[in-house]
Scaffold this motif. Structure first.
Motif, PDB file in Angstrom:
ATOM      1  N   SER A 147       0.860  -1.189   0.000  1.00  0.00           N
ATOM      2  CA  SER A 147       0.000   0.000   0.000  1.00  0.00           C
ATOM      3  C   SER A 147       0.890   1.231   0.000  1.00  0.00           C
ATOM      4  O   SER A 147       1.658   1.419  -0.915  1.00  0.00           O
ATOM      5  CB  SER A 147      -0.991  -0.054   1.147  1.00  0.00           C
ATOM      6  N   GLY A 148       0.817   2.077   1.029  1.00  0.00           N
ATOM      7  CA  GLY A 148       1.655   3.267   1.045  1.00  0.00           C
ATOM      8  C   GLY A 148       0.882   4.521   1.352  1.00  0.00           C
ATOM      9  O   GLY A 148      -0.170   4.471   1.998  1.00  0.00           O
ATOM     10  N   THR A 151      -3.162   5.227   0.515  1.00  0.00           N
ATOM     11  CA  THR A 151      -4.187   4.253   0.907  1.00  0.00           C
ATOM     12  C   THR A 151      -5.423   4.928   1.486  1.00  0.00           C
ATOM     13  O   THR A 151      -6.554   4.475   1.266  1.00  0.00           O
ATOM     14  CB  THR A 151      -3.600   3.280   1.951  1.00  0.00           C
ATOM     15  N   ASP A 339       7.097  -1.689  10.891  1.00  0.00           N
ATOM     16  CA  ASP A 339       5.902  -1.461  10.041  1.00  0.00           C
ATOM     17  C   ASP A 339       4.659  -1.950  10.762  1.00  0.00           C
ATOM     18  O   ASP A 339       4.092  -2.983  10.413  1.00  0.00           O
ATOM     19  CB  ASP A 339       6.061  -2.196   8.704  1.00  0.00           C
ATOM     20  N   ILE A 341       0.715  -1.241  12.542  1.00  0.00           N
ATOM     21  CA  ILE A 341      -0.521  -0.498  12.302  1.00  0.00           C
ATOM     22  C   ILE A 341      -1.463  -0.763  13.466  1.00  0.00           C
ATOM     23  O   ILE A 341      -1.512  -1.884  13.989  1.00  0.00           O
ATOM     24  CB  ILE A 341      -1.152  -0.885  10.941  1.00  0.00           C
ATOM     25  N   PRO A 343      -5.522   0.644  15.264  1.00  0.00           N
ATOM     26  CA  PRO A 343      -6.684   1.504  15.041  1.00  0.00           C
ATOM     27  C   PRO A 343      -6.273   2.952  15.315  1.00  0.00           C
ATOM     28  O   PRO A 343      -5.503   3.206  16.254  1.00  0.00           O
ATOM     29  CB  PRO A 343      -7.700   1.005  16.070  1.00  0.00           C
ATOM     30  N   ILE A 344      -6.778   3.888  14.542  1.00  0.00           N
ATOM     31  CA  ILE A 344      -6.281   5.257  14.625  1.00  0.00           C
ATOM     32  C   ILE A 344      -6.497   5.855  16.023  1.00  0.00           C
ATOM     33  O   ILE A 344      -5.711   6.687  16.472  1.00  0.00           O
ATOM     34  CB  ILE A 344      -6.902   6.128  13.503  1.00  0.00           C
ATOM     35  N   HIS A 370       1.786   6.716   7.904  1.00  0.00           N
ATOM     36  CA  HIS A 370       0.611   6.923   7.046  1.00  0.00           C
ATOM     37  C   HIS A 370      -0.560   7.042   8.007  1.00  0.00           C
ATOM     38  O   HIS A 370      -1.311   6.097   8.254  1.00  0.00           O
ATOM     39  CB  HIS A 370       0.417   5.760   6.094  1.00  0.00           C
ATOM     40  N   ASP A 373      -4.298   5.876   8.065  1.00  0.00           N
ATOM     41  CA  ASP A 373      -4.582   4.446   8.213  1.00  0.00           C
ATOM     42  C   ASP A 373      -4.199   3.901   9.580  1.00  0.00           C
ATOM     43  O   ASP A 373      -4.481   2.740   9.880  1.00  0.00           O
ATOM     44  CB  ASP A 373      -3.780   3.616   7.188  1.00  0.00           C
ATOM     45  N   ASN A 375      -1.029   3.477  10.318  1.00  0.00           N
ATOM     46  CA  ASN A 375       0.185   2.724   9.996  1.00  0.00           C
ATOM     47  C   ASN A 375       1.402   3.625  10.207  1.00  0.00           C
ATOM     48  O   ASN A 375       1.410   4.753   9.758  1.00  0.00           O
ATOM     49  CB  ASN A 375       0.091   2.309   8.512  1.00  0.00           C
ATOM     50  N   GLY A 412       1.687  -3.481   8.441  1.00  0.00           N
ATOM     51  CA  GLY A 412       0.645  -2.767   7.709  1.00  0.00           C
ATOM     52  C   GLY A 412       0.795  -2.933   6.220  1.00  0.00           C
ATOM     53  O   GLY A 412      -0.195  -2.958   5.494  1.00  0.00           O
ATOM     54  N   GLU A 413       2.056  -3.060   5.758  1.00  0.00           N
ATOM     55  CA  GLU A 413       2.258  -3.050   4.308  1.00  0.00           C
ATOM     56  C   GLU A 413       3.537  -3.736   3.842  1.00  0.00           C
ATOM     57  O   GLU A 413       3.725  -3.893   2.648  1.00  0.00           O
ATOM     58  CB  GLU A 413       2.246  -1.608   3.793  1.00  0.00           C
TER      59      GLU A 413
END
Lengths: 457, 457
Positions: A147-148, A151, A339, A341, A343-344, A370, A373, A375, A412-413
């Protein structure tokens, strides 16, 4: 395993596109970042799905492992042929097969890279939005569920693939999905292959969603008192439904490094958000104004907005150069990126906890994320050498454990590869992992496809 | 199969939530539209995942088939227990378990319906966008990979589920995905279960993406000379990147029926597009103006735009009442809807071909479509009775074949069930179908989960 006889048989098909050259084997012995290295017995460069199928039929008959290789930008050891055998380099399958302007879709071979595709699409007024930073191949992006930065607006590669062609362990060629935007018939084999890291099949062609190049692009930068204020602003921006194309976070250490490296004296070395907006000229201006209002309500300061290319690039330079700025700020140190991630709602907490873990470890780190997301990446900077690397690795493990404890994921990615295998049971549970193993067993009973990855044996 | 002993054992768990009542069995013998009917031996109403697991352990031990049942709105026979056994009615599992405002996500039991959820979410200022028309359960929508009018903006249910809890054939409970927005670890079991129609596992809980209720909503209607002009306008609107929330098409027959039924004398009985726009007040006005400009460039006439709720509802009445208007226009006739999808560049052709097939058949039809996705429904109206139904069925088969020949799918959103099984080999190919069967065999070797669906035996 009859590796030599299989290589001989493959040479009859591939000729000098099968290489035993030491240098070529070495470049196919590892990706980036992950330290694991293991030489393949041979590297094969197919030019068609049919050739991939023929090779797999050979390897399947003789139990020779096959490890797919794209741009080699994997950070988690995906491309390391830990059991030797064949490294299957797909970079010669690099044709854009079709672009359908009316349908906003296109078809590429797996070895086409992201930048190559976007250069090709420019004359069509189209672009492919998934942007993992590295100039990865589209096939590799599918295999690792990449992703990146975009996303938050356009989704991951998973959301932007309509269908695949893939070769199974025994050489069978399957087509999944299709050209339609949705279908409710049959199991979603497209999504099963995306993120399977070459362990279920070799992706050779990809049908992609494409997008019209936006009429206008806006960029903005804004500083915050701390990561809690920055994340609170992001949450409100998301709730308001502002369709931001990118929202990136950089922490104080990263900003200090970036300001020094890229001579950005107009910026402040504190927690910072960087935005990108896509839309009509009027829409982009409105998005910027709405984001600014929310940012200011959360104490954001120095909000700067631009739409001209050069000014936009200046605002985003801190993000674009982040990695090199961090390396320059800590000369002579090794670096690798976590890397995780979450929940925000837990993101500010996760970033704080990660920073505390860095401090405890005695290492250095710059954090970017990011943030739309949830992440984020901690770029760990460690003294070169085995001891430093071991400490960095330990810190990485701790940050992953923190993320999992906050309801997050181990990656996350960047994917699982070799580096994240130990966390799969904790993230998914033994029962779900059992289903994954059952599927692997059903589709690759001899275990020739990228063995040693995804699952701890 | 030891159905009676299994029912006895299940009664010990479920008490009077296991029913042998003839009326209850009859309502669980079929969904809507598809004519297939088959009585379950018993209907069970679990109230927890644990109860579903206990029931499946029993049925697995005795090879008793289990067919899940939600709102019963399936149009393709998914809920018909063709081999008897247990109908597993999930409608008592109807609790909204959590709503996380900051994360824009929520968790529901599978029996929660779409409207129930949106009523619940209103106080949070949130909504769940996937709208298949019927008030289906969220679990049923997952199982059939449902979508509907908002897919063009928000995606299908596939794009809006973060994770699932499901019970496998042997009673094992798995959790897939999680609360994070993306993860690149492990096979995508969430997407594997979505669209698997209860043949791989029983979905009991769903983690969903939610969205802030837009500040403003706009609606518009516009007439066109023919379906080619209407589709050309839609293509340009999509290419321009106008983020339309819905774009619906109705053909002349449908508009004539709707105008008569809903007294819409201000509209013209010709090919028509209906739009909905979500965003800020300014954004919605801009989207409407851009859509109008493009529509006019394609000969669109009578473009009407509104943002007030009542005026919007008036503009969309033709679409909302489409089914009942069509039934009223052809009194005494039976009706059922086809559900094909093609690449949008072939949509006008597909609609023309379908209309020609209708004419040849001697039956009547109204056509509506989720035109932004290339998905359309021919509501076939046929003389009641076996002969009429057989002709309608034959016409449906022809329209599906036309869509497949144009690179489309046999179902855009209604699923396979019993009705579309014969088309799977043609749409996906024997090799991909073989993979689907291998996965089914790996996860449900005794074949107790919704037997007879998806695959032709």
């Amino acid at each position: 395993m009859e590796t030599q006889s299989t290589i001989d048989a493959a040479r009859a098909i591939f000729g000098d596109r099968l290489s035993l050259n030491a240098n070529i084997r070495e470049t196919h012995a590892h990706g980036e970042a992950n330290a694991a290295t293991s030489l393949p017995d041979a590297v094969v460069f197919p030019e068609s799905t049919e050739e991939v199928s023929r090779l797999l039929r050979l390897c399947h008959a003789t139990d020779v492992p096959v490890t797919p290789f794209g741009a080699g930008t994997s950070l988690e050891g995906h491309v390391t042929p830990v059991r030797g055998g064949i490294s299957l380099d797909l970079t010669r399958m690099n044709r854009v097969l079709e672009v359908n302007d009316a349908d906003l879709d296109g078809r590429v071979e797996a070895g086409v890279t992201r930048r190559q595709l976007n250069t090709y699409l420019r004359d069509h007024g189209l672009f492919f939005p998934v942007d993992p930073g590295a100039d990865a191949t589209i096939g590799g992006m599918c295999a690792t569920r990449a992703s990146g930065t975009t996303t938050v607006r356009y989704g991951t590669i998973r959301d932007n693939v309509l269908g695949l062609r893939a070769v199974l362990a025994d050489g069978t060629v399957i087509d999944t999905g299709g050209r339609v935007r949705k279908s409710s018939t049959g199991y979603d084999l497209t999504r099963l292959l995306i993120g399977s890291e070459g362990t279920l099949g070799i992706i050779t062609e990809v049908q992609l969603k494409l997008y019209g190049i936006p009429e206008a692009i806006g960029a903005a930068v804004c500083g915050f008192a701390d990561e809690h204020a920055a994340v609170a602003a992001v949450i409100e921006i998301m709730q308001t439904g502002i369709p931001v194309a990118r929202i990136e976070f950089a922490d104080t250490a990263q900003m200090a490094a970036s300001i020094a490296y890229s001579k950005l004296d107009h910026l402040t070395a504190g927690p910072t958000l960087m935005f990108e907006f896509h839309g009509s000229a009027q829409g982009v201006a409105e998005q910027g104004a709405m984001a600014e209002e929310i940012a200011r309500a959360h104490g954001g300061s120095g909000f700067a907005f631009a739409t001209e290319t050069e000014a936009r690039n200046r605002l985003w330079r801190a993000r674009h150069d982040a990695y090199w700025a961090a390396r320059a700020a800590y000369p002579g140190m090794g670096a690798f990126a976590t890397d995780t991630i979450v929940p925000i709602s837990r993101l500010a907490e996760a970033v704080s906890l990660a920073r505390e873990a860095v401090t405890r470890s005695g290492l250095e780190a710059c954090i970017v994320g990011h943030v739309g997301d949830g992440n984020f990446h901690v770029l760990i900077l460690y003294p070169e050498g085995e001891e430093g690397r071991a400490k960095a690795w330990e810190l990485d493990r701790e940050i992953v454990a923190q993320a999992l404890a906050l309801g997050g994921a181990a990656s996350g990615e960047h994917g699982v590869g070799l580096g994240k295998r130990e966390f799969l049971p904790r993230e998914h549970g033994a029962a779900a992992l059992g289903v994954m193993r059952a599927i692997k067993q059903a589709l690759d009973p001899r275990g020739i496809l990228n063995p040693g990855k995804m699952f701890l044996d």
